[in-house]
Design a protein around this motif. Structure first.
Motif, PDB file in Angstrom:
ATOM      1  N   GLU A 122       0.821  -1.174  -0.533  1.00  0.00           N
ATOM      2  CA  GLU A 122      -0.220   0.182  -0.157  1.00  0.00           C
ATOM      3  C   GLU A 122       0.727   0.992   0.515  1.00  0.00           C
ATOM      4  O   GLU A 122       0.318   1.891  -1.115  1.00  0.00           O
ATOM      5  N   GLU A 125       1.935   1.838  -3.376  1.00  0.00           N
ATOM      6  CA  GLU A 125       0.792   2.853  -4.590  1.00  0.00           C
ATOM      7  C   GLU A 125       0.395   1.353  -5.121  1.00  0.00           C
ATOM      8  O   GLU A 125       0.079   1.107  -6.726  1.00  0.00           O
ATOM      9  N   PRO A 129      -7.243  -1.709  -8.243  1.00  0.00           N
ATOM     10  CA  PRO A 129      -7.901  -0.062  -8.251  1.00  0.00           C
ATOM     11  C   PRO A 129      -9.846  -0.171  -8.072  1.00  0.00           C
ATOM     12  O   PRO A 129     -10.017  -0.716  -9.266  1.00  0.00           O
ATOM     13  N   GLY A 131     -11.630   3.123  -7.341  1.00  0.00           N
ATOM     14  CA  GLY A 131     -11.754   4.450  -7.850  1.00  0.00           C
ATOM     15  C   GLY A 131      -9.886   4.840  -7.138  1.00  0.00           C
ATOM     16  O   GLY A 131      -9.467   4.173  -8.170  1.00  0.00           O
ATOM     17  N   GLU A 132      -9.982   5.636  -5.775  1.00  0.00           N
ATOM     18  CA  GLU A 132      -8.819   6.452  -6.484  1.00  0.00           C
ATOM     19  C   GLU A 132      -7.650   5.171  -5.527  1.00  0.00           C
ATOM     20  O   GLU A 132      -6.400   5.637  -5.056  1.00  0.00           O
ATOM     21  N   LEU A 133      -8.650   4.523  -5.004  1.00  0.00           N
ATOM     22  CA  LEU A 133      -7.603   4.009  -3.838  1.00  0.00           C
ATOM     23  C   LEU A 133      -6.761   2.713  -4.737  1.00  0.00           C
ATOM     24  O   LEU A 133      -6.960   1.822  -5.719  1.00  0.00           O
ATOM     25  N   ARG A 134      -6.064   2.061  -3.602  1.00  0.00           N
ATOM     26  CA  ARG A 134      -5.543   0.696  -4.533  1.00  0.00           C
ATOM     27  C   ARG A 134      -4.998  -0.305  -3.197  1.00  0.00           C
ATOM     28  O   ARG A 134      -4.823  -0.232  -1.793  1.00  0.00           O
TER      29      ARG A 134
END
Length: 356
Positions: A122, A125, A129, A131-134
């Motif tokens: 995390e 990154e 995926p 949304g904007e998260l990984r």
């Protein structure tokens, strides 16, 4: 007179041509596989391996990282597995890739090591995926080693997994008494007092077309480890004086399995290739790799083991020959098991191969 002579001459040259062609084919076949046991699974580009060892007991964990993601599958043959996030590797599910795999000692407690690998990924990154998260996808498998040493409260946790991920490298993989192999033992059909030290091993094969298949395996089996080349037992159940090895098949035939402690054994590992495979195909690779496990461990896939093999495909090269890749997966798995037991060094109560 002329025609019989002509036929003889034609037959002579045809025979030479056929044998020449066969020789070329045989030579090409001999050269089609290049064995490279040095770095093992890290010969597959994009694969990193790191260990963290808790020497106080000993135990530990091993992190296999694929930060860019790789298609993954799993095949569980043992009847007593300890795993995490294996259900999502079913080809019918949405998530098709993983970003790391955690292998650890410590029984069910060791599954927590995967959380540390997730934290490491995390921070970089790496992940699925949303949304904007990984969201890092890190399946895991554990082995039981709580009987090794006198401090069972020491076991892999989240920090152990983080440290293993932090140590991950694409360089040569350490083998033997490290990481998840630190507390691994083998040959427990007659109890732990007759067992031997095992560990973690790795092996790889590269074809001339560039396809590479590698494996890393941690051997903690109830049965004996076999040399896949000779069929001889190299580590396993010792005689009462501890100086020689017994035949696991004969023990089972004579005594059955009544002396075995349930749930204290398993062999876990990862097979990787740089080929381009879908999730159904990579799951087939994991399934075929178990043939290699059965070649090098007797008995294998028992009710007392949790034998689990993951497989990953990085997709670097355009090849989906499951038969070819799967057969090599079995070979590298078998060789990795052999290396795991021969690289292991003895500890108190558990001698290594070199000690006999």
């Amino acid at each position: 007179m002329f025609k019989p002579k002509l036929r003889s001459v034609l037959f002579f040259f045809a025979t030479i041509f056929i044998f020449w062609g066969l020789n070329i084919s045989y030579s090409s076949a001999q050269k089609s596989v290049v064995y490279s046991p040095g770095e093992g699974i890290t010969d597959v580009a994009g694969i990193k391996v790191g260990h963290h060892t808790l020497k106080q007991r000993p135990t530990g964990c091993t992190a296999i990282l694929i930060e860019k993601g790789a298609v993954a599958g799993v095949d569980i043959r043992g009847f007593a597995p300890g795993t995490r996030e294996t259900a999502l590797l079913d080809p019918v599910n949405v998530v098709q890739e993983v970003h790391g795999i955690s292998l650890a000692g410590g029984s069910a407690f060791g599954l927590d090591a995967a959380s540390g690998v997730v934290r490491y990924l995390e921070e970089r990154e790496s992940g699925f995926p949303v949304g904007e998260l990984r969201i890092p996808i890190v399946p895991a498998a554990i082995l039981f080693d709580l009987q090794v040493g006198d401090r069972p409260e020491i076991r892999p946790d989240s920090n152990c997994g983080y440290q293993a991920a932090l140590a991950a490298t694409s360089e040569k993989v350490l083998e033997g008494n490290v990481g998840a192999g630190a507390g691994a033992t083998v040959g427990k059909l007659l109890g732990n007092e007759r067992a031997m030290k095992s560990g973690v091993g790795t092996y790889s094969v590269t074809l001339t077309n560039g396809i590479t298949v590698g494996a890393i395996v941690v051997v903690n089996a109830v049965g004996s480890a076999i040399n896949p080349q000779t069929g001889n037992v190299v580590a396993g159940i010792r005689t009462q004086d501890g100086k020689e090895l017994l035949n696991a098949k004969e023990i089972l035939q004579q005594l059955g399995s009544s002396t075995v402690d349930f749930g204290q054994n398993t062999t876990i590992g990862v097979v990787a290739t740089n080929a381009s495979l879908n999730q159904a195909q990579v799951t087939q690779i994991a399934r075929m790799a178990h043939s290699g496990l059965a070649r090098s461990i007797v008995p294998a896939h028992t009710p007392f083991d949790g034998d689990t093999l993951f497989s990953v495909a990085t997709g670097e090269l355009d090849s989906d020959d499951v038969t070819e890749i799967g057969s090599i997966a079995a070979e590298v798995t078998s060789q990795a098991i052999f290396r795991a037991v021969t690289a292991a060094k003895g500890i108190p109560s558990y001698p290594g191969v070199d000690d006999l």
